[in-house]
Design a protein around this motif. Structure first.
Motif, PDB file in Angstrom:
ATOM      1  N   PRO A  78       2.963 -12.260  -4.382  1.00  0.00           N
ATOM      2  CA  PRO A  78       2.754 -11.785  -5.749  1.00  0.00           C
ATOM      3  C   PRO A  78       1.794 -10.593  -5.812  1.00  0.00           C
ATOM      4  CG  PRO A  78       1.326 -13.645  -5.340  1.00  0.00           C
ATOM      5  CD  PRO A  78       2.148 -13.432  -4.070  1.00  0.00           C
ATOM      6  N   ASN A  79       1.397 -10.030  -4.677  1.00  0.00           N
ATOM      7  CA  ASN A  79       0.346  -9.010  -4.643  1.00  0.00           C
ATOM      8  C   ASN A  79       0.789  -7.629  -5.092  1.00  0.00           C
ATOM      9  OD1 ASN A  79      -1.390 -10.954  -3.740  1.00  0.00           O
ATOM     10  ND2 ASN A  79      -1.207 -10.384  -1.593  1.00  0.00           N
ATOM     11  N   ASP A  91      -0.679  -3.430  -2.452  1.00  0.00           N
ATOM     12  CA  ASP A  91      -1.906  -4.168  -2.762  1.00  0.00           C
ATOM     13  C   ASP A  91      -2.217  -4.224  -4.251  1.00  0.00           C
ATOM     14  OD1 ASP A  91      -2.558  -1.525  -3.191  1.00  0.00           O
ATOM     15  OD2 ASP A  91      -4.399  -1.565  -2.003  1.00  0.00           O
ATOM     16  N   ARG A  92      -1.234  -3.905  -5.097  1.00  0.00           N
ATOM     17  CA  ARG A  92      -1.477  -3.924  -6.543  1.00  0.00           C
ATOM     18  C   ARG A  92      -0.152  -3.965  -7.301  1.00  0.00           C
ATOM     19  NH1 ARG A  92      -4.021   1.931  -6.275  1.00  0.00           N
ATOM     20  NH2 ARG A  92      -4.423   1.094  -4.245  1.00  0.00           N
ATOM     21  N   TRP A  93      -0.249  -4.447  -8.531  1.00  0.00           N
ATOM     22  CA  TRP A  93       0.877  -4.341  -9.457  1.00  0.00           C
ATOM     23  C   TRP A  93       0.749  -3.006 -10.161  1.00  0.00           C
ATOM     24  CZ3 TRP A  93       4.911  -7.525 -11.453  1.00  0.00           C
ATOM     25  CH2 TRP A  93       5.158  -8.644 -10.648  1.00  0.00           C
ATOM     26  N   MET A  94       1.858  -2.378 -10.362  1.00  0.00           N
ATOM     27  CA  MET A  94       1.867  -1.088 -11.039  1.00  0.00           C
ATOM     28  C   MET A  94       2.831  -1.196 -12.212  1.00  0.00           C
ATOM     29  SD  MET A  94       2.481   2.546  -9.213  1.00  0.00           S
ATOM     30  CE  MET A  94       2.630   4.009 -10.207  1.00  0.00           C
ATOM     31  N   TRP A  95       2.282  -1.083 -13.393  1.00  0.00           N
ATOM     32  CA  TRP A  95       3.095  -1.174 -14.605  1.00  0.00           C
ATOM     33  C   TRP A  95       2.292  -0.575 -15.738  1.00  0.00           C
ATOM     34  CZ3 TRP A  95       8.034  -2.152 -14.352  1.00  0.00           C
ATOM     35  CH2 TRP A  95       8.751  -2.349 -15.541  1.00  0.00           C
ATOM     36  N   THR A 116      14.835   0.085   0.162  1.00  0.00           N
ATOM     37  CA  THR A 116      14.000  -1.105   0.103  1.00  0.00           C
ATOM     38  C   THR A 116      13.613  -1.380  -1.344  1.00  0.00           C
ATOM     39  OG1 THR A 116      11.989  -2.180   0.937  1.00  0.00           O
ATOM     40  CG2 THR A 116      11.869   0.198   0.595  1.00  0.00           C
ATOM     41  N   SER A 117      13.587  -2.656  -1.677  1.00  0.00           N
ATOM     42  CA  SER A 117      13.191  -3.106  -3.010  1.00  0.00           C
ATOM     43  C   SER A 117      12.283  -4.307  -2.889  1.00  0.00           C
ATOM     44  CB  SER A 117      14.415  -3.538  -3.837  1.00  0.00           C
ATOM     45  OG  SER A 117      15.170  -2.449  -4.248  1.00  0.00           O
ATOM     46  N   LYS A 118      11.331  -4.403  -3.786  1.00  0.00           N
ATOM     47  CA  LYS A 118      10.495  -5.593  -3.931  1.00  0.00           C
ATOM     48  C   LYS A 118      11.062  -6.363  -5.103  1.00  0.00           C
ATOM     49  CE  LYS A 118       6.619  -8.090  -3.562  1.00  0.00           C
ATOM     50  NZ  LYS A 118       6.835  -9.272  -4.370  1.00  0.00           N
ATOM     51  N   LEU A 119      11.372  -7.616  -4.898  1.00  0.00           N
ATOM     52  CA  LEU A 119      12.002  -8.438  -5.933  1.00  0.00           C
ATOM     53  C   LEU A 119      10.947  -9.233  -6.698  1.00  0.00           C
ATOM     54  CD1 LEU A 119      15.069  -9.716  -3.880  1.00  0.00           C
ATOM     55  CD2 LEU A 119      14.871  -7.645  -5.281  1.00  0.00           C
ATOM     56  N   GLY A 120      10.375  -8.614  -7.717  1.00  0.00           N
ATOM     57  CA  GLY A 120       9.363  -9.291  -8.532  1.00  0.00           C
ATOM     58  C   GLY A 120       8.214  -9.797  -7.691  1.00  0.00           C
ATOM     59  N   LYS A 121       7.912 -11.094  -7.793  1.00  0.00           N
ATOM     60  CA  LYS A 121       6.860 -11.715  -6.989  1.00  0.00           C
ATOM     61  C   LYS A 121       7.418 -12.239  -5.675  1.00  0.00           C
ATOM     62  CE  LYS A 121       4.284 -13.144 -11.040  1.00  0.00           C
ATOM     63  NZ  LYS A 121       3.791 -14.275 -11.826  1.00  0.00           N
TER      64      LYS A 121
END
Length: 159
Positions: free
Chosen positions: A33-34, A46-50, A126-131
């Motif tokens: 979830p990082n 190392d962070r959420w970006m929104w 490449t994709s990050k799928l949510g958490k």
């Protein structure tokens, strides 16, 4: 472990059916979830970006967003944020070894940004799928659908 990965792949394919025919699809990281997809495309893990408000309990609701960039879910805000990193809109998703590319996704019929994917140096995406996990996929279009919508634009910058 092999059975668990296959089970997880089937679950991901349920959300993104086009991945069933993507020979380059693979899971490339454990769940975390990082960080989220926008941060991953921005080269952060190392962070959420929104653009606010941010509702991730993993990071106490704190999200990163570049200074002086409009804080709305409109795709133009995301384009502006990626321009801060040197990206400009380009006309295709084809691999060019001199360029790093990203894809921005929107809900169909809207300008609401939902996802970002990044092209790798091996030509895959490449994709990050949510958490959840990071995945590799052959094109930005194989994850289009009900969950992330459609590719709105491709942006690129020199490596």
């Amino acid at each position: 472990m092999g059975k668990d990965i296959e089970k997880l792949k089937r679950l991901i394919i349920n959300y993104f059916p086009r991945l069933a025919h993507d020979k380059n699809f693979q899971i490339t990281s454990p769940q975390t979830p990082n960080y989220n997809c926008i941060a991953w495309a921005y080269n952060y893990n190392d962070r959420w970006m929104w653009p606010a408000p941010c509702a991730t309990e993993a990071l106490d609701g704190v999200c990163y967003w570049p200074d002086d960039v409009t804080k709305t879910p409109d795709v133009d805000s995301f384009i502006e944020a990626f321009r801060k990193k040197g990206y400009e809109i380009c006309d295709n998703a084809e691999f060019d070894e001199r360029l790093q590319k990203i894809a921005l996704y929107v809900k169909p019929g809207t300008r609401e940004c939902t996802h970002a994917a990044r092209q790798l140096r091996n030509s895959f995406w490449t994709s990050k799928l949510g958490k959840g996990n990071d995945i590799q996929h052959g094109t930005p279009y194989t994850i289009e659908g009900n969950n992330y919508g459609i590719v709105y634009c491709i942006m690129s910058r020199a490596f």
